[in-house]
Design an enzyme around this catalytic site. Structure first.
Site, PDB file in Angstrom:
ATOM      1  N   HIS A 256      62.744  54.042  50.423  1.00  0.00           N
ATOM      2  CA  HIS A 256      61.295  54.092  50.197  1.00  0.00           C
ATOM      3  C   HIS A 256      60.735  55.467  50.565  1.00  0.00           C
ATOM      4  O   HIS A 256      60.017  56.091  49.767  1.00  0.00           O
ATOM      5  CB  HIS A 256      60.627  53.009  51.053  1.00  0.00           C
ATOM      6  CG  HIS A 256      59.139  52.962  50.959  1.00  0.00           C
ATOM      7  ND1 HIS A 256      58.478  52.058  50.162  1.00  0.00           N
ATOM      8  CD2 HIS A 256      58.174  53.713  51.557  1.00  0.00           C
ATOM      9  CE1 HIS A 256      57.166  52.246  50.280  1.00  0.00           C
ATOM     10  NE2 HIS A 256      56.960  53.248  51.127  1.00  0.00           N
ATOM     11  N   GLU A 257      61.086  55.953  51.746  1.00  0.00           N
ATOM     12  CA  GLU A 257      60.551  57.241  52.185  1.00  0.00           C
ATOM     13  C   GLU A 257      61.132  58.394  51.373  1.00  0.00           C
ATOM     14  O   GLU A 257      60.456  59.417  51.171  1.00  0.00           O
ATOM     15  CB  GLU A 257      60.798  57.446  53.681  1.00  0.00           C
ATOM     16  CG  GLU A 257      60.135  56.410  54.586  1.00  0.00           C
ATOM     17  CD  GLU A 257      58.646  56.251  54.350  1.00  0.00           C
ATOM     18  OE1 GLU A 257      58.003  57.212  53.878  1.00  0.00           O
ATOM     19  OE2 GLU A 257      58.124  55.159  54.624  1.00  0.00           O
ATOM     20  N   HIS A 260      58.895  58.987  48.457  1.00  0.00           N
ATOM     21  CA  HIS A 260      57.781  59.876  48.817  1.00  0.00           C
ATOM     22  C   HIS A 260      58.245  61.327  48.906  1.00  0.00           C
ATOM     23  O   HIS A 260      57.609  62.247  48.370  1.00  0.00           O
ATOM     24  CB  HIS A 260      57.199  59.461  50.169  1.00  0.00           C
ATOM     25  CG  HIS A 260      56.355  58.242  50.147  1.00  0.00           C
ATOM     26  ND1 HIS A 260      55.247  58.108  49.350  1.00  0.00           N
ATOM     27  CD2 HIS A 260      56.448  57.074  50.852  1.00  0.00           C
ATOM     28  CE1 HIS A 260      54.681  56.923  49.558  1.00  0.00           C
ATOM     29  NE2 HIS A 260      55.396  56.282  50.464  1.00  0.00           N
ATOM     30  N   GLU A 286      52.829  56.174  46.206  1.00  0.00           N
ATOM     31  CA  GLU A 286      53.464  54.885  46.477  1.00  0.00           C
ATOM     32  C   GLU A 286      54.235  54.374  45.265  1.00  0.00           C
ATOM     33  O   GLU A 286      55.235  53.668  45.408  1.00  0.00           O
ATOM     34  CB  GLU A 286      52.396  53.871  46.902  1.00  0.00           C
ATOM     35  CG  GLU A 286      52.954  52.613  47.534  1.00  0.00           C
ATOM     36  CD  GLU A 286      53.631  52.840  48.876  1.00  0.00           C
ATOM     37  OE1 GLU A 286      54.332  51.928  49.347  1.00  0.00           O
ATOM     38  OE2 GLU A 286      53.461  53.936  49.466  1.00  0.00           O
TER      39      GLU A 286
END
Length: 491
Positions: A256-257, A260, A286
């Site tokens: 997930h990170e 980003h 996001e």
């Protein structure tokens, strides 16, 4: 064009100072000694004052006036659009208020962490009330007679209103609730059992970061209580966390990170340290983290490859084959924590926060009433009671640092990711074959080309519309979730 050159030189210095401020926040979450919190609050307030002074510097207005009516290319026009919007917003906020918000939110983060550890909301409530009061004051200044919550939203998703989000989320909620009810009545897949060495988790998580294109020469992976990504351009750092009985928490927090971080790392280098050199909005940001984590990372094809990686790292861990592992990764189960929620229920956690924070900002809900309101809404939405504040109202750091208006961008990002996934799948018919080999380069290159490289060149919804070929809609996300979870659960 000397006015433009002078303006951009000034803005680049401001952006560089902003990156330094971000590095202070990264340090506070990862390495700063706890006893340094009061001093760090003063440091953050000092740099916030410097940044605010630069953002309202009269020379910025003079340069913008000098450039009015000047023919500009698309990049220069976009730079000025961002600079003008930021300048006009910054001028509305008194310098003393900006410094006080930085000072209080820096200290509030530590108060929240202590209250969370003690499971005592009353310990945090007075500080939260102070943060909310300051942010509402800022919101009224920014709104200039308009809707205060909309003014707060503009910091994270320019061009979006609370009413628009309410309509979109109103279309999501009943569909998600119906699908959730059907899935939870069906037989659940196996879950992971046993313990997973945390050092081995970190070894595999770094491999996953690289697999998804994270450039470790311009980044690093550290551990923190709350995973996050920090920085842009040539210095983009991520954090993750480990749990000996839940390696998925580590792996999917990392993926997930990385979504980003990859967005920031892949922005066109010409935009470095300019307003275009960062993600255009938190919703678009996001969308990248969620499509990396879910549509790619939790796909049947990719989890087949990950199954082999986990067997290499941990040996036989009790899941019989790749198909069972795919179901295990996507298992729907009741839980309190938003960041650990399965893909199906995640948005219900976000919508709860969206409604509560709108009520707080509007003054319809008092901080003293927040814990009870949270617990009532959670039980109504999820069917069971919150057992302790760290699993409820104290689980997220966001409100302690003043991020009112941030939460809805999580669900907006899921909506955007649904649109992008539909277009990406159409453009890459052999994507699953690639993912089954642990090769994400086709997907990440497509996202890099159609979303990430642009940085702030286009407005948020225009980025998604250009990439997906149509205006953002919740329909592709709902179709994706229904197909995936009816397939896994046979409902």
């Amino acid at each position: 064009m000397s006015a433009y050159d002078d303006l951009m030189a000034f803005v680049r210095e401001t952006q560089a100072l902003s990156q330094i401020a971000g590095r202070l926040e990264w340090d506070q979450e990862t390495m700063m000694p706890r006893g340094a919190a009061p001093q760090r609050g003063e440091e953050c307030a000092a740099i916030a004052s410097v940044l605010h002074a630069r953002r309202v510097d009269p020379r910025v207005g003079d340069w913008l006036d000098a450039l009015a009516g000047t023919p500009l290319d698309d990049v220069a026009a976009a730079q000025l659009r961002h600079i003008r919007r930021d300048f006009e917003r910054a001028r509305k906020v008194p310098a003393a208020l900006a410094a006080q918000i930085a000072r209080v939110t820096s200290k509030a983060q530590g108060v929240w962490a202590d209250a969370r550890a003690a499971d005592d909301f009353a310990r945090f409530a007075p500080t939260l009330d102070e943060v909310l009061t300051l942010k509402r004051e800022e919101g009224h200044a920014l709104a200039d007679g308009g809707d205060v919550y909309d003014a707060m939203l503009a910091d994270y998703e320019p061009g979006t209103t609370g009413a628009e989000l309410e309509a979109m989320f109103g279309a999501l909620r009943p569909e998600l609730a119906t699908l959730r009810a059907a899935v939870l009545e069906a037989d659940a897949p196996s879950r992971l059992t046993g313990e997973f060495d945390e050092a081995a988790q970190m070894g595999l998580t770094r491999k996953l970061a690289k697999t998804f294109g994270y450039d470790m020469s311009r980044g690093r992976v550290d551990k923190a209580v709350h995973p996050f990504s920090s920085g842009s351009g040539l210095d983009v750092r991520i954090t993750t966390r480990t749990n000996p009985v839940d390696p998925f928490n580590c792996f999917y927090s990392t993926i997930h990170e990385v979504g980003h971080a990859a967005y920031e790392q892949n922005i066109h280098t010409d935009y470095l340290l300019t307003p275009l050199g960062a993600g255009v909005s938190m919703g678009v940001h996001e969308s990248q983290s969620r499509i990396y984590e879910n549509q790619i990372g939790r796909s049947r094809a990719f989890t087949g490859w990950l199954y082999g990686q986990m067997r290499d790292a941990f040996g036989d861990f009790g899941i019989r084959d790749e198909e069972a592992f795919y179901a295990c990764v996507n298992r729907v189960s009741n839980g309190f924590i938003r960041t650990e929620a399965d893909e199906l229920q995640y948005n219900l956690h976000v919508l709860l926060r969206f409604d509560l924070e709108r009520a707080l900002v509007a003054g319809d809900l008092k901080v003293a009433e927040l814990e009870a309101a949270w617990n009532d809404r959670f039980e109504a939405d999820f069917g069971f009671a919150v057992d302790k504040p760290s699993n409820g109202v104290l689980q997220d750091v966001h409100w302690s640092v003043g991020l009112f208006g941030y939460f809805p961008t999580y669900s907006l990002g899921n909506v955007y990711a649904g649109c992008l996934n539909k277009a990406m799948r159409a453009a890459l018919p052999d994507l699953d074959a690639q993912l089954a080999r642990g090769d994400t380069s086709g997907a990440t290159a497509w996202l890099g080309k159609h979303v990430q490289t642009h940085g702030g060149l286009y407005e948020p919804r225009d980025v998604i519309a250009k990439a997906s070929g149509s205006a953002p809609s919740e329909a592709p996300l709902l179709a994706y979730l229904k197909e995936k979870f009816t397939g896994i659960y046979g409902v």
